[in-house]
Structures are given as structure tokens and as C-alpha cells.
Design an enzyme around this catalytic site. Structure first.
Site, PDB file in Angstrom:
ATOM      1  N   CYS A 129      29.186 -62.065 -63.571  1.00  0.00           N
ATOM      2  CA  CYS A 129      29.624 -62.890 -62.896  1.00  0.00           C
ATOM      3  C   CYS A 129      31.065 -63.167 -62.862  1.00  0.00           C
ATOM      4  CB  CYS A 129      29.024 -64.422 -63.196  1.00  0.00           C
ATOM      5  SG  CYS A 129      27.218 -64.600 -62.830  1.00  0.00           S
ATOM      6  N   CYS A 174      20.688 -65.208 -69.857  1.00  0.00           N
ATOM      7  CA  CYS A 174      21.878 -65.043 -68.746  1.00  0.00           C
ATOM      8  C   CYS A 174      21.381 -66.243 -67.756  1.00  0.00           C
ATOM      9  CB  CYS A 174      21.559 -63.758 -68.282  1.00  0.00           C
ATOM     10  SG  CYS A 174      22.685 -63.504 -66.384  1.00  0.00           S
ATOM     11  N   GLN A 227      15.450 -57.139 -52.543  1.00  0.00           N
ATOM     12  CA  GLN A 227      16.562 -58.081 -52.644  1.00  0.00           C
ATOM     13  C   GLN A 227      16.539 -58.852 -53.840  1.00  0.00           C
ATOM     14  OE1 GLN A 227      18.857 -58.196 -50.446  1.00  0.00           O
ATOM     15  NE2 GLN A 227      18.383 -57.415 -48.761  1.00  0.00           N
ATOM     16  N   ASP A 241      17.325 -38.622 -42.595  1.00  0.00           N
ATOM     17  CA  ASP A 241      18.820 -39.047 -43.090  1.00  0.00           C
ATOM     18  C   ASP A 241      19.627 -39.579 -41.978  1.00  0.00           C
ATOM     19  OD1 ASP A 241      21.396 -39.187 -43.925  1.00  0.00           O
ATOM     20  OD2 ASP A 241      21.509 -37.113 -44.555  1.00  0.00           O
ATOM     21  N   CYS A 271      25.658 -56.034 -46.826  1.00  0.00           N
ATOM     22  CA  CYS A 271      26.285 -56.562 -48.199  1.00  0.00           C
ATOM     23  C   CYS A 271      27.609 -55.927 -48.390  1.00  0.00           C
ATOM     24  CB  CYS A 271      25.258 -55.856 -49.227  1.00  0.00           C
ATOM     25  SG  CYS A 271      25.160 -54.142 -49.564  1.00  0.00           S
TER      26      CYS A 271
END
Length: 435
Positions: A87, A166, A269, A345, A392
Site C-alpha cells: 500500500c 494485512c 479481479q 494473440d 487498469c
């Protein structure tokens, strides 16, 4: 003997600066300071703060002291925050984290694509703590000292920060940290252990060991006892094989309207709540009409594919990993929907692909961080009316958005998905329309 003058080597002293103003955050969540020696990036610093720093290299500096704090600064609750590289935004209040992420995307799109979203929706949000359902633990065994370290990498380092808890991990995974630290040093395979993954699926938790050689009989017995005691499935992966040592039920995770069966190495995800919320938003934006042809790229095991098909679309799904394509086909059969799925691909020319055809009314892309540098050109040439692009990595999104703009698309809506609270990592959804 002749003697020659040799000047002493200069040793540069660390340059310390005080009363430096932090003007903004960069896309990695670091404070930006403009010093007499140029711009410096300071991890842990926030805009409006006055700080003391030590310059480290050409572009970075270390935060020595906060002289005047930001009103958005909070005390990081994690005991490992300063040592762990997992983090990096716990010191920034949550609403400000989300606002910063949206601003990063806005700036990237403007700078690299000259594109501006016509509408920004409020961020999709979920739990800010104990949300992460997948984690890879780094391991290092010191053979001389017979010591094993298990944890996360320190910032910009190969050093391991040993953790026993964590705050962003799902509690079902947290419960395994200390037991694993006790178990692993007892195993012969500890000397050739690559890493450990913890994954929370729909009905069970998986411990996945990456190994160079398969466990011997004694290790297998200990691993089976561990799995039984902690009610987990235990898998091993080597270069040659991937197989369960102890498997309780088939692995699956939820998507909208159904479940996705998968292998522990398949992409899933990270946020246990937001994955489904993101699929729901994509369905709203795509506004599927009966029997509408939809092209989906980077389809994985079917997280978006199956909900699209259940909504009535004729889905052509493309994925680059053969095992995931087979899993996708099996998932579609189990959900009793008809799809077409191909392994390809996407960064190679499409002209010989049977599925490259006109008539797709809409398209959905969910690529990895590299984006879709070739695929986005191919999609634009097919001219679907609407494109939902999930990213992302805002920099590669901006690069690909520029291509869509050049082909007559406008960015109608955008929305940050707070998939990675307490970190600088950004997930964003975008909806493009062809004018």
C-alpha cells in the site's frame, strides 16, 4: 620513483532541503516538489504540505519530516505501512484517494489523447479494507540460517517485509498467514519454493505453491494435514504441471447472473465486491438488444462474456490463453448460453481471423496494463457503434483513446472503479460512441 598527483575522489553528501512545498500528487501517488535542483518526487507527501527532504538521485527525494500537514492526511492504521510496498496511500483520506485517481485519468486523457469525457460518473466503491481476495506472498529461504521469510516486498526492493496480518486482505486469507509461516519451514520443498498465492473463491480458499520440483511424499502428507486442519484447498504449480494436492470443490467466483469456474492461475479481479458492480455497469452502458452482435476482447474465463450472453447478446469472445478459452467454453455450456470463443494473440494482424467481420454493433475490451496497442486499431476499423473499454493503466488507456478519437469516436462517459483502495493503482471504465 616518479610520483603523480592523484586527486581524491569526491564523495557527494546527501542534500537536505527544508520548507519545501508539495504542489500536487503524481500518477504514482507521490508528492511533487519543485526544488532549486529541479522537480523531485516524494513518497508519502501530500499537496499543500511543507516538508523537509533528502534528495536521492536525479528525480526522487526521501521524506524526512512534515513541517505543515495537509488537512487530508490521516494516520495509516497498518503497522507495516512504512516497511511494506503493498500500500502507498493509507496516509491520504479515502475520498481524496478517489478524487486523485479520477484527476489522474482526466490529465492523462487530456495530455496524451486530447480527449475529455463528456460525463464523469461517481466512482464505483466497495469496502476499503479486507477487500482483496487474491495475494501473492514473496518468500525467501536462508539456507545458512535455516530461516524463511514470508510477506510482501519492501518499496522498490527485493527485501521482504514479514507480515502476520494485512489490513487489505480478506479475513479468510489473513487467517492463513501465521499458520503458513509455521508450516513452510518444516517442508523439504521450502528450499525451492518460488512464491505462495492465497485466493478466496466462491466456496473455498486456495493456497497455491509455486515450486521447482513436485513435493515428496513426506511433504505431501504435511500439506494434506494442513489443508484439512484449515479447511482449504491446496494446489501446486511447477513449470511442468498445475494440479491440486487437496481439492474440496470446483473453484468458482461470482459474476452477474451466474458463477465462473476457473483454475487458481486464471485472472480474477482483486476486489471481492467491485468485480460484479463493474460487470453491471458495463451491461448498462452497452444496453444489449436481443441478438445483438458483440465483440469481446481479452475475455478471460467469461466474467463479462456470460452476463452479456445472458442479456441476449450474440457474443464473440477472444482470449489469448488457450486454457482460459477452454474454460470459457465450458462455463458457457454450464450457463446454457451460446457463444463463440476463439484463442488469438490480439496484438497480431487480424485479417486471417474468421471472426474478423463487420456487423458488430458493440465491443468490450478489458486488457492488461499494456492496453490494446494493435487491437484498438482493428476494433476501430470494424466501426462498432459503442465501445466499453476497461483499463487498469490510464497511460495506455489514453494512448488507445487517441486512436478511437482519430476514428470518429467520442468519450461519452467515464467512471473510476476503486478496485485498489489504499494504493495508487487505478481502474477506470470508459464508454465511447461513434458519431
Amino acid at each position: 620513483m616518479a610520483q603523480f598527483y592523484k586527486p581524491q575522489a569526491r564523495t557527494s553528501q546527501p542534500q537536505r532541503l527544508t520548507d519545501q512545498l508539495v504542489v500536487e500528487l503524481d500518477h504514482q501517488g507521490r508528492g511533487v516538489v519543485r526544488t532549486p535542483k529541479g522537480v523531485k518526487f516524494v513518497a508519502g507527501a501530500l499537496p499543500t504540505e511543507r516538508i523537509a527532504i533528502t534528495v536521492q538521485g536525479k528525480h526522487e527525494a526521501h521524506l524526512d519530516r512534515i513541517q505543515t500537514s495537509s488537512t487530508q492526511r490521516i494516520e495509516p492504521p497498518c503497522a507495516f505501512y512504512e516497511q511494506c510496498g503493498g500500500c502507498d496511500l493509507q496516509h491520504l483520506e479515502l475520498d481524496a484517494q478517489r478524487a486523485h485517481k479520477q484527476q489522474v485519468v482526466i490529465e492523462m486523457l487530456a495530455k496524451f489523447a486530447q480527449v475529455e469525457a463528456q460525463q464523469w460518473l461517481p466512482p464505483l466503491t466497495g469496502d476499503a479494507w479486507n477487500y482483496r481476495r487474491r495475494a501473492r506472498l514473496a518468500v525467501h529461504y536462508d539456507a545458512k540460517r535455516h530461516q524463511l521469510k514470508v510477506g510482501f516486498r519492501a518499496p522498490k526492493s527485493k527485501q521482504i517485509c514479514v507480515i502476520d496480518h494485512c489490513l487489505v486482505l480478506a479475513e479468510s486469507l489473513n487467517k492463513l498467514l501465521q499458520p503458513l509461516q509455521q508450516l513452510l519451514p518444516q517442508l523439504a520443498l521450502v528450499k525451492q519454493l518460488g512464491h505462495v498465492e492465497l485466493i478466496e473463491f466462491e466456496h473455498q480458499v486456495v493456497v497455491l505453491l509455486r515450486v521447482k520440483q513436485w513435493p515428496d511424499e513426506q511433504d505431501l502428507n504435511q500439506l494434506q494435514e494442513f489443508a484439512t486442519a484449515h479447511q482449504v484447498s491446496l494446489w501446486c504449480e511447477s513449470d511442468q504441471q498445475l494440479a491440486p494436492l487437496v481439492a474440496n470443490e470446483p473453484l468458482s467466483y461470482r459474476t452477474v447472473g451466474t458463477s465462473i469456474s476457473c483454475l487458481p492461475t486464471n485472472f480474477m479481479q482483486a476486489h471481492r465486491q467491485l468485480s460484479e458492480q463493474m460487470v453491471k455497469q458495463a451491461l448498462v452502458w452497452l444496453d444489449i438488444q436481443p441478438n445483438e452482435k458483440v465483440l469481446e476482447l481479452y475475455a478471460g474465463s467469461g466474467n463479462f462474456t456470460l452476463p452479456l450472453a445472458l442479456a441476449g447478446a450474440q457474443v464473440t469472445a477472444i482470449e489469448g490463453v488457450a486454457t482460459m478459452v477452454e474454460q470459457l467454453k465450458a462455463n458457457a455450456q454450464n450457463a446454457q448460453v451460446s457463444i463463440e470463443a476463439f484463442c488469438c494473440d490480439l496484438e497480431q494482424p487480424w485479417h486471417r481471423q474468421s471472426w474478423r467481420q463487420d456487423g458488430y454493433g458493440k465491443a468490450l475490451l478489458d486488457p492488461a496494463r499494456a492496453g490494446a496497442p494493435h487491437a484498438i486499431h482493428e476494433v476501430a476499423q470494424l466501426q462498432p457503434q459503442r465501445i466499453v473499454y476497461i483499463s487498469c493503466a490510464p497511460d495506455t488507456l489514453a494512448r488507445d483513446a487517441k486512436v478511437l478519437k482519430e476514428h470518429g469516436y467520442q468519450l461519452k462517459q467515464a467512471q473510476v472503479v476503486d478496485m485498489f483502495p489504499q494504493t495508487h493503482h487505478i481502474e477506470v471504465m470508459t464508454r465511447f460512441e461513434r458519431e
